[in-house]
Enzyme design. Sequence first.
Site: not given
Ligand code: IPE
Ligand code: IPE
Ligand code: MG
Length: 264
Positions: A33, A50, A144
């Site tokens: 995240d 990303h 792995l």
């Molecule tokens: C969790 O991250 C999902 C992934 C890392 C793919 P999110 O950014 O979607 O989670 P929330 O919405 O903050 O709970």
């Molecule tokens: C995690 O990073 C990746 C995915 C959920 C695809 P985020 O896109 O949730 O990044 P933040 O949490 O908004 O910074």
């Molecule tokens: Mg996020």
Amino acid sequence: MSIGSQSSAELANHALTELVKQSIPQHVAIIMDGNGRWAQAQGKPRVMGHKAGVKAVRRAVSSAREMGVGSLTLFAFSSENWRRPDKEVSLLMELFFTVLQRELKLLHKNGVRLNIIGDISRFSARLQKQIASAMEKTADNDGLILNVAANYGGRWDIIQAAQTLVKQVEAGEIDSSQITEERLSQHLSMQNQPEVDLMIRTGGDYRISNFILWQAAYAELVFTDVLWPDFDESTFKDAVDVFATRQRRFGLTGSQIETLQAEE
Ligand code: IPE
Ligand code: IPE
Ligand code: MG
């Protein structure tokens, strides 16, 4: 390695002794995240986060191999991420496709077995085909195991396993009394892999966001403020070091665990 349905006497078995002794987690799961915030902090569009996140995935895979982790499970796209703006969702799909295509050769060369978990039926036919061929190509590798959770939700996983069992009951193959933890586990994603030992979440939030629920029932949780694109070997090693200092008790007392740890 299900430990859920054993009596306390049975708990002092070989598998549990192994579990309480391990300093390197055999199965690590990561909630990757913070990509969006990483990009926004630099005045860039979220998609750049990303893209930078893909490099962090590469680093995580190589660190896991180096440390001798058996399974690495990465949360790439949750069943709730469809709620994001269409543009971000389609960019993520496109990225997923190109990364699979680009990284497969090296993963294969390094003996990695790729396993996509989640409900892939919602993806484009092109992506589904790509996923199937990547999994097929690496199926016999014995290095792995890299599980990539895509359109994955922990609740979905439990429901799809429950549906399989209900169908077996309806067909008269099993009786409803035979629905045990053991049997349900056999129909979950990653059924032949150890349960998750360590779950890491980057990005500073303290939640599971519907990631693996059942398989992480006894995982040690490590949260870090590091944003995913900044995740590197040292962040990974720090989390594993924290794991090694934890006393996993599995419902036993601390002194029972010490006795198990002292066993030859
Ligand atoms: C969790 O991250 C999902 C992934 C890392 C793919 P999110 O950014 O979607 O989670 P929330 O919405 O903050 O709970
Ligand atoms: C995690 O990073 C990746 C995915 C959920 C695809 P985020 O896109 O949730 O990044 P933040 O949490 O908004 O910074
Ligand atoms: Mg996020």
